[in-house]
Scaffold this active site. Sequence first.
Site, PDB file in Angstrom:
ATOM      1  N   PRO A 265      -5.152  23.121  45.200  1.00 61.61           N
ATOM      2  CG  PRO A 265      -5.302  21.139  43.955  1.00 61.61           C
ATOM      3  CD  PRO A 265      -6.134  22.276  44.492  1.00 61.61           C
ATOM      4  N   GLY A 266      -1.654  23.350  44.556  1.00 61.41           N
ATOM      5  CA  GLY A 266      -0.669  23.851  43.611  1.00 61.41           C
ATOM      6  C   GLY A 266       0.386  22.770  43.419  1.00 61.41           C
ATOM      7  NE  ARG A 267       4.341  21.903  48.216  1.00 59.28           N
ATOM      8  CZ  ARG A 267       5.269  22.819  48.508  1.00 59.28           C
ATOM      9  NH1 ARG A 267       6.494  22.665  48.084  1.00 59.28           N
ATOM     10  NH2 ARG A 267       4.978  23.873  49.246  1.00 59.28           N
ATOM     11  CE1 TYR A 307       9.968  28.850  51.736  1.00 67.24           C
ATOM     12  CE2 TYR A 307      10.375  27.588  49.741  1.00 67.24           C
ATOM     13  CZ  TYR A 307       9.786  28.652  50.381  1.00 67.24           C
ATOM     14  OH  TYR A 307       8.993  29.509  49.664  1.00 67.24           O
ATOM     15  CB  CYS A 334      28.830  35.641  44.809  1.00 70.01           C
ATOM     16  SG  CYS A 334      29.631  35.435  43.232  1.00 70.01           S
ATOM     17  CD  GLU A 335      23.288  35.406  48.612  1.00 66.45           C
ATOM     18  OE1 GLU A 335      22.969  34.937  49.723  1.00 66.45           O
ATOM     19  OE2 GLU A 335      22.682  36.313  48.038  1.00 66.45           O
TER      20      GLU A 335
HETATM   21  N1  LLP Z   1      -4.066  28.542  48.344  1.00 65.96           N
HETATM   22  C1  LLP Z   1      -3.483  29.588  48.951  1.00 65.96           C
HETATM   23  C2  LLP Z   1      -4.315  30.658  49.478  1.00 65.96           C
HETATM   24  C3  LLP Z   1      -2.080  29.635  49.058  1.00 65.96           C
HETATM   25  O1  LLP Z   1      -1.508  30.654  49.677  1.00 65.96           O
HETATM   26  C4  LLP Z   1      -1.298  28.582  48.531  1.00 65.96           C
HETATM   27  C5  LLP Z   1       0.169  28.595  48.635  1.00 65.96           C
HETATM   28  C6  LLP Z   1      -1.964  27.517  47.890  1.00 65.96           C
HETATM   29  C7  LLP Z   1      -3.341  27.526  47.824  1.00 65.96           C
HETATM   30  C8  LLP Z   1      -1.222  26.368  47.274  1.00 65.96           C
HETATM   31  O2  LLP Z   1      -0.463  25.653  48.179  1.00 65.96           O
HETATM   32  P1  LLP Z   1       0.165  24.228  47.724  1.00 65.96           P
HETATM   33  O3  LLP Z   1      -0.970  23.317  47.387  1.00 65.96           O
HETATM   34  O4  LLP Z   1       1.019  24.470  46.559  1.00 65.96           O
HETATM   35  O5  LLP Z   1       0.916  23.789  48.906  1.00 65.96           O
HETATM   36  N2  LLP Z   1       7.125  28.672  47.915  1.00 65.96           N
HETATM   37  C9  LLP Z   1       6.771  27.655  48.880  1.00 65.96           C
HETATM   38  C10 LLP Z   1       5.297  27.420  48.946  1.00 65.96           C
HETATM   39  C11 LLP Z   1       4.494  28.655  49.287  1.00 65.96           C
HETATM   40  C12 LLP Z   1       3.020  28.420  49.183  1.00 65.96           C
HETATM   41  C13 LLP Z   1       2.244  29.671  49.304  1.00 65.96           C
HETATM   42  N3  LLP Z   1       0.830  29.510  49.224  1.00 65.96           N
HETATM   43  C14 LLP Z   1       7.547  26.382  48.562  1.00 65.96           C
HETATM   44  O6  LLP Z   1       8.333  26.372  47.621  1.00 65.96           O
HETATM   45  O7  LLP Z   1       7.427  25.390  49.284  1.00 65.96           O
END
Ligand code: LLP
Length: 412
Positions: A265-267, A307, A334-335
């Site tokens: 998880p990231g987000r 997005y 400027c966009e």
């Molecule tokens: N694992 C892999 C292989 C990934 O490519 C990603 C995210 C994650 C884990 C983590 O995903 P999460 O749990 O954060 O959803 N910039 C975009 C999100 C791009 C995510 C790319 N890969 C945004 O702001 O929504």
Amino acid sequence: MNFEGVDLEALARREGTPLYVYSSAAIHGRLQGLQSALHGMDALVCYAVKANSNQAILQLMADVGAGADIVSGGELRRCLRAGIPADRIVFSGVGKRADEIEQALDAGVARFNVESRAELELIQQIAAARGEVARASVRINPDVDALTHAKISTGKSENKFGVSITEARSWFATSGERPAVRLDGLHMHIGSQILNMAPIREALQRMAAFWRELEAAGHAIASIDVGGGLGVRYREGEQALPAADYVAEVRSALHGFKGRILLEPGRYLVAEAGVLLTRVLLTKHGEQRDFLVLDAAMNDLLRPSLYDAWHDIERIGDNAGRPTVAYDVVGPVCETGDTFALGRLLPRCDAGDLVAIRGAGAYGASMASTYNSRPLPAEVLVDGGRYAVVRRRQSFDEMIAGERPATDWERP
Ligand code: LLP
């Protein structure tokens, strides 16, 4: 507004704006919630570093025993520097360079999540030359629609990520040809900001069926990585996927699996823990719309432009008696795309007012740029009434460091 005991107005006055503010308690809360849901399983949370790669955030992850999911040599170095042990790091990404693979082998990362046959052969070649055996998982593309924004959907067969189960099957069948790669893991990641369990369940089931098939064929699987993607609440009515429900799906799909389960998880861990503080530069009454022009812009927080992402926006301070105005909330870049929100209902704002853009802890600072020659914003971490500057505001000189007039001409 108070953020973990810190007065945001006072903070913005001291540190200036645009300013990213992260709550360590909120990050800990999410991580501990997930880790306790995983209790009793051989599972490791490998934080997806790209969501927020600040050293302080990575250190916080290291302190509670999390690992990391990285996609570049730069992310690897960040993790090692922040104290995340290499054996808790997995290396994903569709295009790893040879020098990055070397770097990961030097560090001793836990495993590579391999996304193409060409990459598999490259890892074999590099590891063989070093007299080593690299551990690898194949990233399966389960061909499931994650029901999220097209630009952050990764698990459909038309996406560039991973390989089909048919292709993966042939990698295992021919693994004897690649003695320098121990292919003993499966990986998937079907997309980001997923708020619906059905696609996750479907993908897990496809991966689990493949794992069972491989085991039956005599291929021992030591690691199954279920990826990231857990969605969070960006607006009213949305709800983050509950960690317990998500983990229950993983448990049930992988019932009987004896190896290690990885989550990326990231987000989920950081998004709601962050706000972007910004001041109102001016309001502008256009022919058709009212504009609220902020001192933050798309270079600081790209998600709305890229997005059409929704982020809650709040005016900080006493809003009693202020009429509601529908604003197009924009930045100074400027966009036309430099827009945070269209027709957003907010208490009337005046120049100098402080505004918080919520849900900015993930893919905010990490996606920031200096477009329009706007230096990168500062970041602070808040912890029980105190705060620390975890990235100072970029200076003009830092912004243009590395650039120079073309005086030293060379020939390749
Ligand atoms: N694992 C892999 C292989 C990934 O490519 C990603 C995210 C994650 C884990 C983590 O995903 P999460 O749990 O954060 O959803 N910039 C975009 C999100 C791009 C995510 C790319 N890969 C945004 O702001 O929504």
